[in-house]
Design a protein around this motif. Structure first.
Motif, PDB file in Angstrom:
ATOM      1  N   ILE A   1       0.836  -1.195   0.000  1.00  0.00           N
ATOM      2  CA  ILE A   1       0.000   0.000   0.000  1.00  0.00           C
ATOM      3  C   ILE A   1       0.874   1.249   0.000  1.00  0.00           C
ATOM      4  CG2 ILE A   1      -1.759   1.308   1.247  1.00  0.00           C
ATOM      5  CD1 ILE A   1      -2.476  -1.383   2.640  1.00  0.00           C
ATOM      6  N   ASN A   2       0.706   2.069  -1.016  1.00  0.00           N
ATOM      7  CA  ASN A   2       1.188   3.441  -0.975  1.00  0.00           C
ATOM      8  C   ASN A   2       0.206   4.250  -1.811  1.00  0.00           C
ATOM      9  OD1 ASN A   2       2.189   3.748  -3.766  1.00  0.00           O
ATOM     10  ND2 ASN A   2       3.812   2.343  -3.144  1.00  0.00           N
ATOM     11  N   SER A   3       0.153   5.522  -1.539  1.00  0.00           N
ATOM     12  CA  SER A   3      -0.873   6.355  -2.172  1.00  0.00           C
ATOM     13  C   SER A   3      -0.806   6.286  -3.688  1.00  0.00           C
ATOM     14  CB  SER A   3      -0.735   7.799  -1.709  1.00  0.00           C
ATOM     15  OG  SER A   3      -0.959   7.865  -0.322  1.00  0.00           O
ATOM     16  N   GLY A   4       0.379   6.365  -4.255  1.00  0.00           N
ATOM     17  CA  GLY A   4       0.517   6.342  -5.708  1.00  0.00           C
ATOM     18  C   GLY A   4      -0.008   5.068  -6.321  1.00  0.00           C
ATOM     19  N   SER A   5       0.369   3.925  -5.743  1.00  0.00           N
ATOM     20  CA  SER A   5      -0.079   2.654  -6.318  1.00  0.00           C
ATOM     21  C   SER A   5      -1.583   2.479  -6.130  1.00  0.00           C
ATOM     22  CB  SER A   5       0.688   1.471  -5.722  1.00  0.00           C
ATOM     23  OG  SER A   5       0.477   1.370  -4.328  1.00  0.00           O
ATOM     24  N   LEU A   6      -2.121   2.945  -5.008  1.00  0.00           N
ATOM     25  CA  LEU A   6      -3.555   2.813  -4.798  1.00  0.00           C
ATOM     26  C   LEU A   6      -4.331   3.671  -5.807  1.00  0.00           C
ATOM     27  CD1 LEU A   6      -5.522   1.869  -1.936  1.00  0.00           C
ATOM     28  CD2 LEU A   6      -6.223   4.065  -2.824  1.00  0.00           C
ATOM     29  N   TYR A   7      -3.876   4.893  -6.028  1.00  0.00           N
ATOM     30  CA  TYR A   7      -4.550   5.749  -7.015  1.00  0.00           C
ATOM     31  C   TYR A   7      -4.455   5.134  -8.411  1.00  0.00           C
ATOM     32  CZ  TYR A   7      -5.532   9.498  -3.737  1.00  0.00           C
ATOM     33  OH  TYR A   7      -6.036  10.237  -2.687  1.00  0.00           O
ATOM     34  N   ASP A   8      -3.307   4.525  -8.751  1.00  0.00           N
ATOM     35  CA  ASP A   8      -3.171   3.859 -10.048  1.00  0.00           C
ATOM     36  C   ASP A   8      -4.164   2.705 -10.180  1.00  0.00           C
ATOM     37  OD1 ASP A   8      -1.120   5.585 -10.746  1.00  0.00           O
ATOM     38  OD2 ASP A   8       0.486   4.148 -10.305  1.00  0.00           O
ATOM     39  N   VAL A   9      -4.310   1.934  -9.115  1.00  0.00           N
ATOM     40  CA  VAL A   9      -5.242   0.807  -9.125  1.00  0.00           C
ATOM     41  C   VAL A   9      -6.677   1.309  -9.281  1.00  0.00           C
ATOM     42  CG1 VAL A   9      -6.265  -0.983  -7.642  1.00  0.00           C
ATOM     43  CG2 VAL A   9      -3.792  -0.859  -7.928  1.00  0.00           C
ATOM     44  N   VAL A  10      -7.023   2.366  -8.562  1.00  0.00           N
ATOM     45  CA  VAL A  10      -8.369   2.930  -8.670  1.00  0.00           C
ATOM     46  C   VAL A  10      -8.637   3.356 -10.116  1.00  0.00           C
ATOM     47  CG1 VAL A  10      -9.807   4.922  -8.020  1.00  0.00           C
ATOM     48  CG2 VAL A  10      -8.634   3.591  -6.250  1.00  0.00           C
ATOM     49  N   GLN A  11      -7.682   4.038 -10.728  1.00  0.00           N
ATOM     50  CA  GLN A  11      -7.869   4.478 -12.117  1.00  0.00           C
ATOM     51  C   GLN A  11      -7.992   3.285 -13.063  1.00  0.00           C
ATOM     52  OE1 GLN A  11      -8.733   7.549 -12.973  1.00  0.00           O
ATOM     53  NE2 GLN A  11      -8.654   7.803 -10.752  1.00  0.00           N
ATOM     54  N   SER A  12      -7.226   2.240 -12.818  1.00  0.00           N
ATOM     55  CA  SER A  12      -7.322   1.036 -13.643  1.00  0.00           C
ATOM     56  C   SER A  12      -8.696   0.379 -13.506  1.00  0.00           C
ATOM     57  CB  SER A  12      -6.227   0.041 -13.243  1.00  0.00           C
ATOM     58  OG  SER A  12      -6.327  -1.144 -13.979  1.00  0.00           O
ATOM     59  N   LEU A  13      -9.194   0.313 -12.271  1.00  0.00           N
ATOM     60  CA  LEU A  13     -10.515  -0.271 -12.044  1.00  0.00           C
ATOM     61  C   LEU A  13     -11.607   0.559 -12.723  1.00  0.00           C
ATOM     62  CD1 LEU A  13     -10.118  -1.316  -8.296  1.00  0.00           C
ATOM     63  CD2 LEU A  13     -10.345  -2.857 -10.258  1.00  0.00           C
ATOM     64  N   VAL A  14     -11.443   1.876 -12.732  1.00  0.00           N
ATOM     65  CA  VAL A  14     -12.400   2.741 -13.429  1.00  0.00           C
ATOM     66  C   VAL A  14     -12.329   2.467 -14.929  1.00  0.00           C
ATOM     67  CG1 VAL A  14     -12.928   5.141 -14.048  1.00  0.00           C
ATOM     68  CG2 VAL A  14     -12.439   4.557 -11.657  1.00  0.00           C
ATOM     69  N   ARG A  15     -11.116   2.410 -15.484  1.00  0.00           N
ATOM     70  CA  ARG A  15     -10.944   2.154 -16.925  1.00  0.00           C
ATOM     71  C   ARG A  15     -11.570   0.832 -17.353  1.00  0.00           C
ATOM     72  NH1 ARG A  15      -5.865   4.028 -15.997  1.00  0.00           N
ATOM     73  NH2 ARG A  15      -4.972   1.944 -16.028  1.00  0.00           N
ATOM     74  N   HIS A  16     -11.463  -0.175 -16.494  1.00  0.00           N
ATOM     75  CA  HIS A  16     -12.020  -1.488 -16.808  1.00  0.00           C
ATOM     76  C   HIS A  16     -13.517  -1.584 -16.514  1.00  0.00           C
ATOM     77  CE1 HIS A  16      -7.735  -2.627 -16.826  1.00  0.00           C
ATOM     78  NE2 HIS A  16      -8.138  -3.521 -17.705  1.00  0.00           N
ATOM     79  N   GLY A  17     -14.066  -0.533 -15.919  1.00  0.00           N
ATOM     80  CA  GLY A  17     -15.499  -0.526 -15.638  1.00  0.00           C
ATOM     81  C   GLY A  17     -15.893  -1.302 -14.396  1.00  0.00           C
ATOM     82  N   TRP A  18     -14.933  -1.557 -13.514  1.00  0.00           N
ATOM     83  CA  TRP A  18     -15.226  -2.327 -12.303  1.00  0.00           C
ATOM     84  C   TRP A  18     -15.711  -1.439 -11.166  1.00  0.00           C
ATOM     85  CZ3 TRP A  18     -11.409  -6.954 -11.374  1.00  0.00           C
ATOM     86  CH2 TRP A  18     -11.371  -7.751 -12.531  1.00  0.00           C
ATOM     87  N   ILE A  19     -15.271  -0.167 -11.154  1.00  0.00           N
ATOM     88  CA  ILE A  19     -15.763   0.797 -10.172  1.00  0.00           C
ATOM     89  C   ILE A  19     -16.077   2.081 -10.936  1.00  0.00           C
ATOM     90  CG2 ILE A  19     -14.447  -0.207  -8.253  1.00  0.00           C
ATOM     91  CD1 ILE A  19     -12.536   2.207  -8.408  1.00  0.00           C
ATOM     92  N   GLU A  20     -16.848   2.951 -10.270  1.00  0.00           N
ATOM     93  CA  GLU A  20     -17.198   4.222 -10.899  1.00  0.00           C
ATOM     94  C   GLU A  20     -17.298   5.301  -9.828  1.00  0.00           C
ATOM     95  OE1 GLU A  20     -20.975   3.607 -12.768  1.00  0.00           O
ATOM     96  OE2 GLU A  20     -21.961   3.106 -10.883  1.00  0.00           O
ATOM     97  N   PRO A  21     -17.018   6.548 -10.222  1.00  0.00           N
ATOM     98  CA  PRO A  21     -17.206   7.646  -9.269  1.00  0.00           C
ATOM     99  C   PRO A  21     -18.696   7.856  -9.024  1.00  0.00           C
ATOM    100  CG  PRO A  21     -16.350   8.457 -11.390  1.00  0.00           C
ATOM    101  CD  PRO A  21     -16.487   6.981 -11.502  1.00  0.00           C
TER     102      PRO A  21
END
Length: 192
Positions: free
Chosen positions: A40-60
């Motif tokens: 866990i670090n902020s940068g990697s977590l934000y990257d994962v969140v953006q990846s999940l958004v791109r793949h349509g797994w999560i949304e704002p």
């Protein structure tokens, strides 16, 4: 579409509880001491969140602002993300996969240390394991035992505790076998 980063698993898992922004996700994972399970670090977590958004797994789902802090985007799982999360958990639990722990690799060449070096190294590791076991027990007592979190939210802590205890038993027994000579030590291949 498959995502293999286990930090994504942690994000999806947290979003099962409630919608969150990445800062809250990081804080929750650290508070629950999940940083032993996920890098866990902020940068990697934000990257994962953006990846999940791109793949349509999560949304704002909303944007929040507290005082003078910057706006924070809150995320929730999508129907696709929910299905992928459940499928991923099911697969990880049902099917053992080859994992390559460093300790196992080192143990395969334990003989290179010689009997005294091997016994000493194992004995020192046993001390570190005892400390980790005590820390796991304390964490479980403080979170689950106190009712702060449901047992299910920390169940991997129980698994980790049992794995550490099993490793300690094996290490203690193996070090004793080296010291008492019941573990044969070839003299021609390894240092004395």
């Amino acid at each position: 579409m498959t995502i293999k980063n286990t930090l994504a698993l942690a994000v999806l898992g947290l979003l099962q509880e409630k919608s969150m922004h990445p800062y809250e996700m990081t804080a929750t994972l650290r508070e629950r001491q999940k940083d032993g399970n996920f890098k866990i670090n902020s940068g990697s977590l934000y990257d994962v969140v953006q990846s999940l958004v791109r793949h349509g797994w999560i949304e704002p789902v909303e944007t929040q602002r507290a005082g003078r802090r910057p706006e924070r985007t809150v995320y929730a799982p999508t129907e696709l993300g929910q299905g992928e999360f459940v499928r991923w958990i099911d697969e990880l639990i049902r099917k053992p996969v080859a994992e390559y722990p460093k300790f196992l690799a080192a143990v395969s060449y334990l003989g290179a240390l010689g009997p005294d070096g091997a016994a000493d190294a194992l004995t020192e590791r046993a001390g570190h394991l005892r400390d980790q076991i005590a820390a796991h027990r304390q964490l479980l007592a403080e979170t689950v035992g106190s009712g702060q979190l449901p047992r299910l939210f920390m169940i991997e802590g129980e698994f980790a505790l049992h794995a550490l205890e099993a490793e300690l038993v094996w290490i203690t027994r193996t070090a004793a076998e080296i010291r008492d000579g019941s573990l044969a030590w070839p003299t021609s291949s390894w240092p004395a």
